[in-house]
Design a protein around this motif. Structure first.
Motif, PDB file in Angstrom:
ATOM      1  N   GLY A   5       0.784  -1.218   0.000  1.00 51.48           N
ATOM      2  CA  GLY A   5       0.000   0.000   0.000  1.00 51.48           C
ATOM      3  C   GLY A   5       0.817   1.270   0.000  1.00 51.48           C
ATOM      4  O   GLY A   5       0.259   2.367  -0.111  1.00 51.48           O
TER       5      GLY A   5
ATOM      6  N   THR B 207       2.981   4.294  -1.282  1.00 52.11           N
ATOM      7  CA  THR B 207       2.973   5.041  -2.529  1.00 52.11           C
ATOM      8  C   THR B 207       4.257   4.805  -3.300  1.00 52.11           C
ATOM      9  O   THR B 207       5.350   4.818  -2.724  1.00 52.11           O
ATOM     10  CB  THR B 207       2.830   6.537  -2.229  1.00 52.11           C
TER      11      THR B 207
ATOM     12  N   TYR C 102      -5.310  -3.158  -2.517  1.00 58.36           N
ATOM     13  CA  TYR C 102      -5.074  -1.737  -2.336  1.00 58.36           C
ATOM     14  C   TYR C 102      -5.382  -1.088  -3.670  1.00 58.36           C
ATOM     15  O   TYR C 102      -4.972  -1.586  -4.714  1.00 58.36           O
ATOM     16  CB  TYR C 102      -3.623  -1.476  -1.937  1.00 58.36           C
TER      17      TYR C 102
ATOM     18  N   PHE D 262      -5.498   2.491  -6.099  1.00 62.35           N
ATOM     19  CA  PHE D 262      -4.828   3.771  -6.295  1.00 62.35           C
ATOM     20  C   PHE D 262      -5.383   4.472  -7.527  1.00 62.35           C
ATOM     21  O   PHE D 262      -5.807   3.841  -8.493  1.00 62.35           O
ATOM     22  CB  PHE D 262      -3.316   3.570  -6.546  1.00 62.35           C
TER      23      PHE D 262
ATOM     24  N   TYR E 167      -3.542   7.378  -9.964  1.00 66.70           N
ATOM     25  CA  TYR E 167      -2.393   8.213 -10.285  1.00 66.70           C
ATOM     26  C   TYR E 167      -2.760   9.122 -11.447  1.00 66.70           C
ATOM     27  O   TYR E 167      -3.589   8.778 -12.290  1.00 66.70           O
ATOM     28  CB  TYR E 167      -1.194   7.356 -10.714  1.00 66.70           C
TER      29      TYR E 167
ATOM     30  N   LEU F  67       0.627  10.374  -7.294  1.00 66.81           N
ATOM     31  CA  LEU F  67      -0.500   9.792  -6.588  1.00 66.81           C
ATOM     32  C   LEU F  67      -1.569  10.835  -6.311  1.00 66.81           C
ATOM     33  O   LEU F  67      -1.283  11.912  -5.805  1.00 66.81           O
ATOM     34  CB  LEU F  67      -0.027   9.194  -5.265  1.00 66.81           C
TER      35      LEU F  67
ATOM     36  N   LYS G 185      -5.466   6.901  -2.488  1.00 69.39           N
ATOM     37  CA  LYS G 185      -5.414   5.451  -2.382  1.00 69.39           C
ATOM     38  C   LYS G 185      -6.388   4.988  -1.311  1.00 69.39           C
ATOM     39  O   LYS G 185      -6.774   5.750  -0.414  1.00 69.39           O
ATOM     40  CB  LYS G 185      -4.004   4.956  -2.090  1.00 69.39           C
TER      41      LYS G 185
ATOM     42  N   TYR H 245      -7.735   1.284   1.002  1.00 66.76           N
ATOM     43  CA  TYR H 245      -7.795  -0.139   1.306  1.00 66.76           C
ATOM     44  C   TYR H 245      -9.029  -0.500   2.132  1.00 66.76           C
ATOM     45  O   TYR H 245      -9.716  -1.467   1.860  1.00 66.76           O
ATOM     46  CB  TYR H 245      -6.540  -0.631   2.030  1.00 66.76           C
TER      47      TYR H 245
ATOM     48  N   CYS I 104      -5.775   4.153 -13.010  1.00 68.95           N
ATOM     49  CA  CYS I 104      -6.210   3.384 -11.855  1.00 68.95           C
ATOM     50  C   CYS I 104      -5.250   2.206 -11.693  1.00 68.95           C
ATOM     51  O   CYS I 104      -4.786   1.637 -12.695  1.00 68.95           O
ATOM     52  CB  CYS I 104      -7.635   2.899 -12.095  1.00 68.95           C
TER      53      CYS I 104
END
Lengths: 113, 115
Positions: free
Chosen positions: A99, A101, B32, B34, B36, B46, B49, B51, B91
């Motif tokens: 997780g 970055t 997870y 994300f 970007y 980024l 994000k 979870y 994504c």
């Protein structure tokens, strides 16, 4: 500073010649990644270093090499460039924990002729 | 194998309009997730994000995304776009496992905001 640097930004190579791309980061990240990005395609992971351990993706295992002489630097090496290697190459770094970055460099655009 | 689908290759909106960029993933467990963004001549950055927890997660520059487990989706939204939001949006998902940290990306959505 969350900068990842890549050199060169643009690279022209001849078919059959070697190519060496450089990436550096000063965040003391333990993991560094190389992705290949072609137009209209998703960035594709080629390989990554966790500390000094190199992990290469199965489908690109034979095509790319890498070295990480110290924590800050990582290279991507193509022994004999083919036309299909023309792409954007993205370097990223992160701490390895799930997780976290990934921080990306601006990329190196490689054109093989 | 896990996959990420961004069904819209290009989206064009007017400045000030609302925005939704779609993302669906295929994975048995919740990865997870994300988003970007890549601005011209720059690396991927980024936006946000997710979870667990509140399914709506806030990101930078007024972006937010909503996770839906039932739909396996993680759509990106913005209430009012600015011309400077023109960029490519990716994504991505990351699985917990042997290759922890590895990202699988969608193809990206090119967003053009015209004045």
């Amino acid at each position: 500073d969350t900068t990842v640097k890549q050199n060169p930004r643009y690279k022209l190579a001849r078919v059959g010649k070697p190519v060496n791309l450089i990436c550096s980061q000063t965040m003391n990240h333990d993991t560094m990644y190389w992705y290949q990005k072609k137009p209209n395609q998703a960035p594709k992971l080629l390989l990554f270093y966790y500390d000094k351990i190199l992990n290469r993706e199965a489908d690109t295992f034979e095509k790319f090499q890498s070295s990480r002489p110290n924590n800050s630097f990582c290279s991507l090496y193509i022994g004999s460039a083919g036309l299909e290697y023309s792409a954007m190459y993205l370097c990223a770094s992160s701490r390895r924990d799930w997780g976290n970055t990934q921080y990306f460099g601006p990329g190196t655009r490689l054109l093989v002729l | 194998a896990q996959s990420v689908t961004q069904p819209d290759a290009r989206v064009t909106v007017s400045e000030g309009a609302s925005l939704q960029l779609r993302c669906k993933y295929s994975y048995s467990a919740t990865p997870y997730l994300f988003w970007y963004v890549q601005y011209p001549r720059q690396g991927l950055q980024l936006l946000l994000k997710y979870y667990s927890g509140d399914p709506v997660v806030q990101g930078v520059n007024g972006f937010e995304a909503e996770f839906s487990k039932s739909n396996s989706s993680f759509h990106l939204r913005k209430a009012s776009v600015h011309w400077s939001d023109s960029a490519v949006y990716f994504c991505a998902v990351s699985m917990l496992g042997a290759n922890t940290g590895k990202l699988t990306f969608g193809h990206g959505t090119i967003l053009r905001v015209h004045p």
